[in-house]
Design a protein around this motif. Structure first.
Motif, PDB file in Angstrom:
ATOM      1  N   LEU A 121       0.755  -1.178  -0.061  1.00 55.20           N
ATOM      2  CA  LEU A 121       0.126  -0.145   0.039  1.00 55.20           C
ATOM      3  C   LEU A 121       0.845   1.346   0.066  1.00 55.20           C
ATOM      4  CD1 LEU A 121      -3.006   0.942  -0.010  1.00 55.20           C
ATOM      5  CD2 LEU A 121      -2.926   1.012   2.737  1.00 55.20           C
ATOM      6  N   LYS A 122       1.899   1.264   0.685  1.00 53.42           N
ATOM      7  CA  LYS A 122       2.703   2.473   0.834  1.00 53.42           C
ATOM      8  C   LYS A 122       3.481   2.572  -0.710  1.00 53.42           C
ATOM      9  CE  LYS A 122       6.794   4.511   3.123  1.00 53.42           C
ATOM     10  NZ  LYS A 122       7.248   5.084   2.024  1.00 53.42           N
ATOM     11  N   PHE A 123       3.861   1.794  -1.302  1.00 57.86           N
ATOM     12  CA  PHE A 123       4.514   1.899  -2.577  1.00 57.86           C
ATOM     13  C   PHE A 123       3.271   2.592  -3.602  1.00 57.86           C
ATOM     14  CE2 PHE A 123       4.932   0.276  -7.012  1.00 57.86           C
ATOM     15  CZ  PHE A 123       6.169   0.820  -7.412  1.00 57.86           C
ATOM     16  N   VAL A 124       2.071   1.952  -3.687  1.00 54.74           N
ATOM     17  CA  VAL A 124       1.079   2.526  -4.563  1.00 54.74           C
ATOM     18  C   VAL A 124       0.733   4.055  -4.001  1.00 54.74           C
ATOM     19  CG1 VAL A 124      -1.432   2.156  -5.198  1.00 54.74           C
ATOM     20  CG2 VAL A 124       0.126   0.158  -4.936  1.00 54.74           C
ATOM     21  N   SER A 125       0.653   4.116  -2.792  1.00 52.43           N
ATOM     22  CA  SER A 125       0.287   5.637  -2.484  1.00 52.43           C
ATOM     23  C   SER A 125       1.458   6.456  -2.964  1.00 52.43           C
ATOM     24  CB  SER A 125       0.150   5.627  -0.776  1.00 52.43           C
ATOM     25  OG  SER A 125      -0.173   6.949  -0.251  1.00 52.43           O
ATOM     26  N   ASP A 126       2.839   6.537  -2.679  1.00 52.90           N
ATOM     27  CA  ASP A 126       3.869   7.070  -3.324  1.00 52.90           C
ATOM     28  C   ASP A 126       3.515   7.618  -4.691  1.00 52.90           C
ATOM     29  OD1 ASP A 126       4.347   7.115  -0.448  1.00 52.90           O
ATOM     30  OD2 ASP A 126       6.305   5.860  -0.963  1.00 52.90           O
ATOM     31  N   ILE A 127       3.208   6.364  -5.565  1.00 53.18           N
ATOM     32  CA  ILE A 127       3.247   6.596  -7.087  1.00 53.18           C
ATOM     33  C   ILE A 127       2.058   7.491  -7.284  1.00 53.18           C
ATOM     34  CG2 ILE A 127       2.740   5.101  -9.131  1.00 53.18           C
ATOM     35  CD1 ILE A 127       5.641   4.881  -8.146  1.00 53.18           C
ATOM     36  N   GLU A 128       0.886   7.257  -6.674  1.00 54.52           N
ATOM     37  CA  GLU A 128      -0.418   8.107  -6.830  1.00 54.52           C
ATOM     38  C   GLU A 128       0.071   9.684  -6.559  1.00 54.52           C
ATOM     39  OE1 GLU A 128      -4.484   5.929  -7.012  1.00 54.52           O
ATOM     40  OE2 GLU A 128      -3.703   6.006  -5.155  1.00 54.52           O
ATOM     41  N   LYS A 129       0.536   9.913  -5.551  1.00 58.06           N
ATOM     42  CA  LYS A 129       0.945  11.128  -4.919  1.00 58.06           C
ATOM     43  C   LYS A 129       1.959  11.953  -5.962  1.00 58.06           C
ATOM     44  CE  LYS A 129       0.823  10.552   0.036  1.00 58.06           C
ATOM     45  NZ  LYS A 129       1.452  10.609   1.207  1.00 58.06           N
ATOM     46  N   GLU A 130       2.702  10.952  -6.670  1.00 57.42           N
ATOM     47  CA  GLU A 130       3.621  11.793  -7.540  1.00 57.42           C
ATOM     48  C   GLU A 130       3.080  12.091  -9.106  1.00 57.42           C
ATOM     49  OE1 GLU A 130       6.817  13.294  -8.914  1.00 57.42           O
ATOM     50  OE2 GLU A 130       6.988  12.305  -7.051  1.00 57.42           O
ATOM     51  N   MET A 131       1.917  11.205  -9.337  1.00 56.93           N
ATOM     52  CA  MET A 131       1.326  11.374 -10.503  1.00 56.93           C
ATOM     53  C   MET A 131       0.326  12.489 -10.326  1.00 56.93           C
ATOM     54  SD  MET A 131       0.136   7.424 -12.121  1.00 56.93           S
ATOM     55  CE  MET A 131       1.562   6.309 -12.554  1.00 56.93           C
ATOM     56  N   ARG A 132      -0.393  12.780  -9.186  1.00 61.83           N
ATOM     57  CA  ARG A 132      -1.304  13.624  -9.056  1.00 61.83           C
ATOM     58  C   ARG A 132      -0.476  15.151  -8.876  1.00 61.83           C
ATOM     59  NH1 ARG A 132      -6.225  12.176  -7.341  1.00 61.83           N
ATOM     60  NH2 ARG A 132      -7.004  13.981  -6.742  1.00 61.83           N
ATOM     61  N   MET A 133       0.413  15.070  -8.382  1.00 64.37           N
ATOM     62  CA  MET A 133       1.489  16.176  -8.270  1.00 64.37           C
ATOM     63  C   MET A 133       1.950  16.627  -9.847  1.00 64.37           C
ATOM     64  SD  MET A 133       3.824  15.562  -5.050  1.00 64.37           S
ATOM     65  CE  MET A 133       4.996  17.183  -5.395  1.00 64.37           C
ATOM     66  N   LEU A 134       2.308  15.653 -10.826  1.00 64.72           N
ATOM     67  CA  LEU A 134       2.778  15.870 -12.088  1.00 64.72           C
ATOM     68  C   LEU A 134       1.540  16.415 -13.033  1.00 64.72           C
ATOM     69  CD1 LEU A 134       5.131  15.881 -13.836  1.00 64.72           C
ATOM     70  CD2 LEU A 134       4.055  13.497 -14.562  1.00 64.72           C
ATOM     71  N   VAL A 135       0.408  15.908 -12.928  1.00 64.68           N
ATOM     72  CA  VAL A 135      -0.940  16.292 -13.400  1.00 64.68           C
ATOM     73  C   VAL A 135      -1.381  17.671 -13.141  1.00 64.68           C
ATOM     74  CG1 VAL A 135      -3.081  15.982 -13.801  1.00 64.68           C
ATOM     75  CG2 VAL A 135      -1.625  14.099 -13.689  1.00 64.68           C
ATOM     76  N   GLU A 136      -1.245  18.094 -11.735  1.00 67.01           N
ATOM     77  CA  GLU A 136      -1.620  19.360 -11.230  1.00 67.01           C
ATOM     78  C   GLU A 136      -0.568  20.316 -11.911  1.00 67.01           C
ATOM     79  OE1 GLU A 136      -1.857  19.210  -7.191  1.00 67.01           O
ATOM     80  OE2 GLU A 136      -3.752  17.896  -7.204  1.00 67.01           O
TER      81      GLU A 136
END
Length: 627
Positions: A501-516
């Motif tokens: 779960l920690k790996f997936v959470s970090d990946i999603e945070k990076e993707m959301r920051m990149l899209v924003e």
């Protein structure tokens, strides 16, 4: 007496001879014309043998035109030349050289002359004893050979004694730096061909051949390589493409063929650089404007435009309005700009100040014409032609359907009430983990009574289903994201997220920051490179990138293979629910397992432990079931 103007010609008479000098005539002194008689000239020509046969003429006589026959020096060839020309000269043996071998007998009477046809008498025989003083190679005098015991020569046919040394005469092959010599022993006659090897280059010098090539063979060989010349020709447009090219100028032999400035003819000169010359063709007809008032007189160069005319155009026009444009050479006249009044395309209003050449005018109002259905009016802006062509009215029907709506609502309520009561009776089995077939809860008679009639919505669904079958489209596919607005995560992706779960959470945070960042910034694209990772982690990134609308590509080889994601403005989105939030909701909505019921026994019975769980029947309120 003194007079104005020039003086008159001399009135005195004088005696003048004709051009040939044979006759004389009395003429005025001021007469400038020359006198010609009718006698033959008779003067001696340039050859000194013949006389002129022309009638009395001015100037020198023409050269003699008679021909004489001449023989060459060796007497084997003849030719005819003009009498008195330089070629007529003869030295007593002949008049010219035929460039063949003389072939006359020499003074010895045994050998023939080997010189080219010559004017002088033939030379002495080169083999006479009184002419030959050395051996054939020229290194040893014959007097020394006679002392060594050689036989003295008496006549020209006697052999010339050989000294026995190497000939050493220079051969015609070789070069200035290295001269090849004859390696045979002293001999008479011509030397043998050179036995040395040589390098022969092709014409352009690109390739060479190595071997024992003799001089007479080298002169006859034409060694050409297969290399094609890639240089530009003199025109600068075409390549040379010659095989084994030795040309230095590379002149183009093709025809130019480009159109000249007149636009009618093409350049016929060899292909060249720069602009073509002006068209050389001219017309000798008058070039006039349409009305004929302005004229260009011949010669008229090709391509000349008709002259400008300031008079009003006289061509026939479609309308009867006054003409304001001048005479022109174009076939079509400019559009008429006279302001008129015209109806719009839908006949809604009469528009003013409309140029005559405009035909389709829109007033900007709604059409409002009755459609074919007879119930609706056209909502398009004022347009041309019919409102609907090969189409049906797609506006919603305004006629109420009270009876069908009531019947449909009553049947639906009846169907759900029966299904709810039947399901409630089997609730006990459902809680114990058993499955229930709902289709068996209602009889065929009830199903027949509850079936609705097919309406327009039903027909549209059936038509769409048949169309999807014909086009082989899966019913479960949703290419335009119509059925669900939230993101869809695969079961495999959810399972991987639960494990890490920690790996997936970090990946999603990076993707959301990149899209924003890409949606708020000035750049249209932004990328992020992840560190090298295993195959399962890379697969998670690729699946999440599809949900976020991000491009993902893997680079390098194992074990340094990594993933680079790229967010595009307008294409990449941040989903409303992240994968971690979806997993949290699923965990919260999952029902807790039921607690087992235990029956406590009396202590006097001797059983102080726990007994088996008892199965309790649930209490169901049938009147609490929602419709």
């Amino acid at each position: 007496l003194c007079h104005p103007g020039p003086c008159p010609s001399c009135p005195a008479f004088v005696t003048k001879t004709c051009e040939c000098g044979q006759t004389s005539h009395s003429v005025r002194c001021g007469q400038s014309t020359k006198i010609h008689c009718s006698n033959v000239c008779g003067n001696t020509l340039n050859c000194g043998k013949h006389s002129c046969t022309q009638v009395c003429h001015a100037g020198k006589c023409s050269p003699c035109q008679l021909t004489v026959q001449q023989v060459c020096y060796c007497g084997s060839n003849f030719k005819e030349v003009l009498c008195g020309s330089k070629e007529e000269f003869s030295d007593g043996f002949g008049s010219f050289s035929c460039q063949n071998i003389c072939g006359k007998k020499l003074n010895c009477g045994r050998h023939n002359c080997k010189q080219v046809c010559h004017p002088q008498p033939c030379q002495l025989c080169p083999r006479l004893p009184q002419v030959v003083y050395r051996c054939p190679c020229g290194q040893t005098p014959l007097s020394k050979l006679l002392e060594l015991g050689c036989v003295e020569r008496k006549i020209c046919t006697d052999p010339i004694p050989s000294c026995g040394k190497t000939c050493g005469k220079p051969l015609s092959c070789g070069s200035y730096e290295f001269i090849h010599t004859c390696e045979s022993l002293c001999h008479e006659g011509d030397c043998r061909p050179c036995s040395h090897t040589s390098n022969i280059y092709c014409r352009c010098g690109f390739k060479k051949k190595w071997g024992a090539f003799f001089l007479f063979f080298i002169a006859a060989i034409t060694f050409m390589c297969d290399k094609r010349c890639n240089k530009k020709r003199s025109c600068g447009r075409h390549k040379c493409n010659e095989v084994c090219c030795v040309d230095t100028e590379h002149k183009c032999s093709l025809v130019c063929g480009r159109k000249l400035n007149c636009g009618l003819h093409r350049c016929e000169e060899p292909c060249h650089r720069g602009s073509c010359q002006t068209c050389w063709q001219t017309s000798f007809d008058e070039l006039t404007c349409y009305c004929g008032e302005s004229v260009i007189y011949p010669p008229v160069p090709c391509g000349t435009q008709p002259p400008e005319c300031k008079k009003t155009c006289t061509r026939p026009h479609d309308c009867d309005h006054p003409v304001y444009h001048s005479c022109h050479s174009e076939e079509k006249c400019p559009p008429c700009t006279y302001l008129t009044q015209k109806w719009c395309m839908g006949k809604h209003e009469l528009r003013s100040n409309i140029p005559c050449h405009l035909t389709d005018i829109s007033c900007g109002l709604r059409c409002n014409q009755m459609l074919k259905c007879g119930m609706h009016k056209c909502k398009r802006i004022c347009h041309k032609g019919e409102c609907l062509i090969d189409e049906e009215c797609k506006q919603p029907c305004v006629i109420p359907r009270l009876f069908m709506c009531c019947l449909k609502q009553n049947l639906t309520l009846f169907f759900f009430r029966i299904a709810a009561i039947s399901i409630a009776t089997k609730l006990t089995d459902l809680q114990l983990g058993d499955s229930v077939e709902i289709s068996r809860l209602i009889t065929k008679k009830e199903m027949k009574q509850a079936r609705l009639q097919c309406d327009e919505e039903c027909l549209a669904l059936q038509r769409n289903r048949r169309l999807a079958e014909a086009l082989e489209i899966d019913d479960n596919s949703d290419p335009f994201n119509i059925r669900s607005s939230g993101p869809k995560y695969s079961d495999l992706l959810k399972e991987d997220a639960r494990k890490d779960l920690k790996f997936v959470s970090d990946i999603e945070k990076e993707m959301r920051m990149l899209v924003e960042a890409v949606n708020k910034g000035k750049h249209t694209k932004k990328s992020h490179c992840y560190p090298p990772m295993n195959r399962d982690h890379r697969r998670i990134i690729h699946e999440l990138a599809q949900v976020y609308g991000i491009e993902s590509v893997s680079y390098d080889n194992e074990p340094k293979r990594n993933v680079v994601i790229t967010a595009v403005k307008g294409k990449s989105i941040c989903p409303s629910n992240t994968l971690t939030s979806v997993l949290d909701k699923e965990m919260q909505s999952r029902p807790a397992p039921p607690l087992p019921h235990y029956k406590q026994t009396d202590k006097s019975s001797g059983n102080s432990g726990l007994s088996k769980p008892l199965k309790e029947e649930p209490v169901i309120d049938y009147f609490d079931v929602q419709d």
